[in-house]
Design a protein around this motif. Structure first.
Motif, mmCIF file in Angstrom:
data_model
loop_
_atom_site.group_PDB
_atom_site.id
_atom_site.type_symbol
_atom_site.label_atom_id
_atom_site.label_comp_id
_atom_site.label_asym_id
_atom_site.label_seq_id
_atom_site.Cartn_x
_atom_site.Cartn_y
_atom_site.Cartn_z
ATOM 1 N N ARG A 6 0.854 -1.098 -0.101
ATOM 2 C CA ARG A 6 -0.075 -0.194 -0.069
ATOM 3 C C ARG A 6 0.721 1.189 0.137
ATOM 4 N NH1 ARG A 6 -2.621 -2.193 3.922
ATOM 5 N NH2 ARG A 6 -1.736 -0.510 5.500
ATOM 6 N N GLU A 7 1.977 1.155 0.842
ATOM 7 C CA GLU A 7 2.938 2.470 0.833
ATOM 8 C C GLU A 7 3.595 2.451 -0.522
ATOM 9 O OE1 GLU A 7 4.576 5.728 2.612
ATOM 10 O OE2 GLU A 7 3.040 4.611 3.331
ATOM 11 N N ALA A 9 2.134 1.637 -3.268
ATOM 12 C CA ALA A 9 1.190 2.191 -4.294
ATOM 13 C C ALA A 9 0.758 3.583 -4.191
ATOM 14 C CB ALA A 9 -0.058 1.382 -4.133
ATOM 15 N N THR A 10 0.830 3.861 -2.899
ATOM 16 C CA THR A 10 0.139 5.301 -2.705
ATOM 17 C C THR A 10 1.521 6.471 -2.515
ATOM 18 O OG1 THR A 10 0.347 4.948 -0.022
ATOM 19 C CG2 THR A 10 -1.785 4.705 -1.257
ATOM 20 N N GLY A 11 2.438 6.270 -2.741
ATOM 21 C CA GLY A 11 3.470 7.092 -2.846
ATOM 22 C C GLY A 11 5.042 7.007 -2.203
ATOM 23 N N ARG A 170 1.235 8.890 -7.012
ATOM 24 C CA ARG A 170 1.837 7.557 -6.633
ATOM 25 C C ARG A 170 2.709 7.348 -7.868
ATOM 26 N NH1 ARG A 170 -3.165 8.033 -6.516
ATOM 27 N NH2 ARG A 170 -3.393 7.164 -8.591
ATOM 28 N N ASP A 173 0.250 4.039 -11.257
ATOM 29 C CA ASP A 173 -1.174 4.326 -11.564
ATOM 30 C C ASP A 173 -1.803 2.988 -11.522
ATOM 31 O OD1 ASP A 173 -3.564 5.440 -12.203
ATOM 32 O OD2 ASP A 173 -2.885 6.555 -13.710
#
Length: 301
Positions: A6-7, A9-11, A170, A173
């Motif tokens: 998740r980290e 993927a989110t930046g 991110r 995409d």
């Protein structure tokens, strides 16, 4: 996605107001290892990382290390890797490359990632000079165009806060084709496949190995979701503990990771607190560009 995925993927950091290209450039910098000795390289993790190193990061960095000891005319066609220990994002990772074999057509390398004097990850990769041969491939699934689908934060909607999916740029995409597993968990559906469009969120340099490493990085993001979706559970919404155990990738055809590719994954089996997931990557023009198989540790309270 796991917490580390998740980290990723989110930046790559928590800074607001920066563009996707800037975040992608930071991913490229993350994959640009420092050579500290012959066959020895050093990599780092993003400054704002979860409690352990994202598996796609260490796999991508290990492939960079191996690839930098191979003649550029030989391209990687497969890798097989084991996640041995959790990585510590607060300290650098040292990659030691063993030049196993340099043959007339194939080159074999082994790369081991080391922290605190212990191996945390091991990768074997095979490289081949380009040769003509037989050609066939199964067709790409019939799916909507990626530009017609909502972004990951838009798709997350009311789940965004619980899932830790913040609205910020991110490096990758991600556009879900079917309902994400956090939605099917509540609707009672048990989808057989998990399908997402992906691409690097910006423009990458024209270096073929880099594009392969970015796809390797992305391949660890949503793959185990296909296991959890079969059972109606999800990482942050249920008491699920998970980690990648091993990972194998085969690269079939050239591609650009900054152009859309479809990630079509499924789980044929799960047992013994382990789940097996398989995935296929297709370029937007329908070419089958890569195949992945992963087994993950999945403990559900």
């Amino acid at each position: 996605m796991t917490e580390a995925a998740r980290e990723a993927a989110t930046g790559l950091d928590s800074e607001q107001g920066i563009g996707g290209q800037t975040v992608l450039d930071r991913l490229v910098a993350l994959l640009d290892l420092e050579k500290i000795e012959e066959n020895i390289f050093r990599g780092v993790s993003p400054p704002h990382s979860p409690v352990r190193v994202f598996g796609g990061q260490v796999a991508g960095q290990a492939l960079v290390a191996a690839g930098r000891t191979v003649p550029p005319e030989r391209q990687v066609h497969s890798l097989h890797a084991y996640f041995i220990r959790s990585g510590d994002p607060s300290v650098p990772i040292v990659y030691e490359v063993d030049r196993i074999r340099d043959g007339r057509s194939f080159t074999t390398r082994r790369a081991v990632a080391i922290q605190h004097g212990k191996a945390i990850f091991a990768l074997s990769a095979s490289f081949q000079k380009e040769e003509p041969g037989l050609e066939h491939a199964e067709p790409m699934p019939d799916v909507p165009d990626p530009e017609s689908l909502p972004t990951l934060p838009e798709r997350a909607g009311p789940y965004a806060e619980r899932l830790g999916l913040r609205s910020r740029p991110r490096p990758i995409d991600i556009r879900y084709v079917n309902d994400p597993p956090w939605v099917t968990r509540d609707t009672g559906e048990r989808p057989a496949r998990n399908q997402v469009w992906m691409r690097a969120d910006g423009v990458l340099p024209d270096e073929r190995l880099l594009h392969v490493c970015v796809l390797t990085y992305a391949s660890d993001m949503t793959l185990l979701d296909s296991v959890l979706a079969r059972h109606g559970v999800y990482w942050d919404l249920d008491r699920v503990i998970g980690a990648s155990l091993d990972h194998a990738l085969w690269f079939h055809r050239p591609f650009r990771a900054d152009e859309w590719f479809l990630y079509d994954s499924a789980s044929p089996t799960a047992s013994g607190a382990r789940g097996l997931a398989t995935g296929r990557f297709f370029a937007a023009d329908g070419r089958h560009i890569a195949t992945v198989v992963q087994e993950g540790l999945l403990r559900v309270a």
